[in-house]
Design a protein around this motif. Structure first.
Motif, PDB file in Angstrom:
ATOM      1  N   GLY A 164      -7.667  12.766  -5.487  1.00  0.00           N
ATOM      2  CA  GLY A 164      -6.772  11.647  -5.784  1.00  0.00           C
ATOM      3  C   GLY A 164      -7.105  10.423  -4.950  1.00  0.00           C
ATOM      4  N   LEU A 165      -6.072   9.697  -4.580  1.00  0.00           N
ATOM      5  CA  LEU A 165      -6.223   8.495  -3.778  1.00  0.00           C
ATOM      6  C   LEU A 165      -6.186   8.878  -2.304  1.00  0.00           C
ATOM      7  N   VAL A 166      -7.184   8.460  -1.549  1.00  0.00           N
ATOM      8  CA  VAL A 166      -7.276   8.743  -0.115  1.00  0.00           C
ATOM      9  C   VAL A 166      -7.169   7.419   0.631  1.00  0.00           C
ATOM     10  N   LEU A 167      -6.185   7.315   1.520  1.00  0.00           N
ATOM     11  CA  LEU A 167      -5.933   6.054   2.212  1.00  0.00           C
ATOM     12  C   LEU A 167      -5.751   6.283   3.705  1.00  0.00           C
ATOM     13  N   GLY A 168      -6.445   5.495   4.501  1.00  0.00           N
ATOM     14  CA  GLY A 168      -6.313   5.579   5.952  1.00  0.00           C
ATOM     15  C   GLY A 168      -5.290   4.581   6.475  1.00  0.00           C
ATOM     16  N   LEU A 169      -4.563   4.985   7.500  1.00  0.00           N
ATOM     17  CA  LEU A 169      -3.607   4.111   8.175  1.00  0.00           C
ATOM     18  C   LEU A 169      -4.176   3.755   9.551  1.00  0.00           C
ATOM     19  N   PRO A 170      -4.290   2.466   9.868  1.00  0.00           N
ATOM     20  CA  PRO A 170      -4.914   2.067  11.132  1.00  0.00           C
ATOM     21  C   PRO A 170      -3.997   2.324  12.318  1.00  0.00           C
ATOM     22  N   PRO A 171      -4.569   2.470  13.515  1.00  0.00           N
ATOM     23  CA  PRO A 171      -3.744   2.616  14.720  1.00  0.00           C
ATOM     24  C   PRO A 171      -2.826   1.414  14.892  1.00  0.00           C
ATOM     25  N   LEU A 172      -1.658   1.659  15.483  1.00  0.00           N
ATOM     26  CA  LEU A 172      -0.703   0.583  15.712  1.00  0.00           C
ATOM     27  C   LEU A 172      -1.202  -0.373  16.780  1.00  0.00           C
ATOM     28  N   GLN A 173      -0.962  -1.654  16.546  1.00  0.00           N
ATOM     29  CA  GLN A 173      -1.172  -2.678  17.556  1.00  0.00           C
ATOM     30  C   GLN A 173       0.194  -3.050  18.136  1.00  0.00           C
ATOM     31  N   ASP A 174       0.187  -3.781  19.249  1.00  0.00           N
ATOM     32  CA  ASP A 174       1.464  -4.125  19.877  1.00  0.00           C
ATOM     33  C   ASP A 174       2.366  -4.929  18.950  1.00  0.00           C
ATOM     34  N   GLN A 175       1.789  -5.798  18.129  1.00  0.00           N
ATOM     35  CA  GLN A 175       2.621  -6.569  17.204  1.00  0.00           C
ATOM     36  C   GLN A 175       3.281  -5.652  16.175  1.00  0.00           C
ATOM     37  N   ASP A 176       2.595  -4.540  15.815  1.00  0.00           N
ATOM     38  CA  ASP A 176       3.200  -3.560  14.907  1.00  0.00           C
ATOM     39  C   ASP A 176       4.345  -2.832  15.597  1.00  0.00           C
ATOM     40  N   ARG A 177       4.127  -2.436  16.846  1.00  0.00           N
ATOM     41  CA  ARG A 177       5.177  -1.726  17.583  1.00  0.00           C
ATOM     42  C   ARG A 177       6.413  -2.607  17.732  1.00  0.00           C
ATOM     43  N   LEU A 178       6.187  -3.874  18.045  1.00  0.00           N
ATOM     44  CA  LEU A 178       7.319  -4.790  18.170  1.00  0.00           C
ATOM     45  C   LEU A 178       8.032  -4.935  16.830  1.00  0.00           C
ATOM     46  N   GLY A 179       7.279  -5.064  15.750  1.00  0.00           N
ATOM     47  CA  GLY A 179       7.885  -5.189  14.427  1.00  0.00           C
ATOM     48  C   GLY A 179       8.692  -3.964  14.048  1.00  0.00           C
ATOM     49  N   ILE A 180       8.173  -2.775  14.371  1.00  0.00           N
ATOM     50  CA  ILE A 180       8.891  -1.528  14.073  1.00  0.00           C
ATOM     51  C   ILE A 180      10.201  -1.480  14.844  1.00  0.00           C
ATOM     52  N   LEU A 181      10.152  -1.809  16.142  1.00  0.00           N
ATOM     53  CA  LEU A 181      11.366  -1.778  16.950  1.00  0.00           C
ATOM     54  C   LEU A 181      12.395  -2.779  16.447  1.00  0.00           C
ATOM     55  N   GLN A 182      11.955  -3.973  16.070  1.00  0.00           N
ATOM     56  CA  GLN A 182      12.897  -4.974  15.578  1.00  0.00           C
ATOM     57  C   GLN A 182      13.510  -4.571  14.242  1.00  0.00           C
TER      58      GLN A 182
END
Length: 240
Positions: A164-182
């Protein structure tokens, strides 16, 4: 013995409420995966299986749980953590415990890397995949490595895992961590100013699970004290 709704490890009702699609932090790196999984969960995808891969903390489990929750409205849709599932099943062949899953609208297998190299489990998943596809069901899987880079023991499953469809998720960057927390703070009715989030990122390990636990602690403290999240208040609660 066959696998039945009464025996399944179901969608764990103990999962946090934010594990739904609206609570998933969207970024340029995960937008394709989010769209593919949500489309699969709406039964609108042109493919019948999706395999997500990436390091710990990238949101794979979040997407699997969100998909299972959405599909549950249309029918039986189990989320199965392969590590917990294998540990909790009594003695017997894995094929016994996956029998009957083809009745599901969607099956979500998490932490697939845990069964790599165990030919009994790979055979069981391989046959489950075939039965599910024949019945028109869908399969959503996640693991730490791409299926083509995983050390499978069964050649047939090694091939089928990438169908099927195979998709990779990149490691989190600090801006991602901040966005998740917010995003998660907002879901609690709590405002997390950018400078407070950056303050936390500078003083705590970047593990998103630990950061979420800290946010839970701050949420409780802010509610009890009727206070906003400021750096002085955070210092007082976390004692640094």
């Amino acid at each position: 013995m066959s696998f039945s709704p009464s025996l399944q490890l179901p969608l764990d009702l103990g999962f946090p409420d934010e594990l739904h699609f609206e609570g998933y932090y969207r970024s340029a790196g995960n937008a394709e995966a989010l769209e593919a999984v949500s489309t699969l969960a709406r039964a609108e995808a042109p493919v019948h299986s999706v395999y997500l891969w990436g390091p710990s903390g990238t949101g794979k489990t979040h997407l699997l749980v969100a998909a299972a929750r959405q599909m549950a409205d249309a029918g039986w849709s189990p989320y199965i953590d392969m590590v917990d599932f294998a540990a909790q099943m009594p003695a017997g062949e894995p094929s016994q415990w996956l029998a009957g899953l083809e009745r599901a609208s969607l099956v979500c297998f998490d932490r697939m890397e845990s069964i790599a190299g165990d030919i009994r489990w790979e055979e069981a998943v391989f046959h489950c995949f075939n039965r599910l596809q024949a019945q028109g069901g869908r399969l959503l899987m996640a693991g730490r490595q791409a299926p083509a880079a995983t050390s499978w023991a069964l050649a047939d499953w090694a091939s089928r895992a990438s169908w099927g469809l195979v998709l990779g998720l990149p490691p989190l960057q600090d801006q991602d961590r901040l966005g998740i927390l917010q995003l998660r703070a907002a879901a609690r009715g709590l405002e997390l100013p950018g400078e407070v989030g950056e303050f936390l990122l500078q003083r705590y390990p970047r593990d998103i699970r630990q950061l979420n636990r800290i946010l839970d602690e701050l949420d409780r403290a802010a509610l009890a004290a009727a206070r906003r999240l400021t750096i002085p208040f955070v210092r007082s609660v976390l004692r640094f």
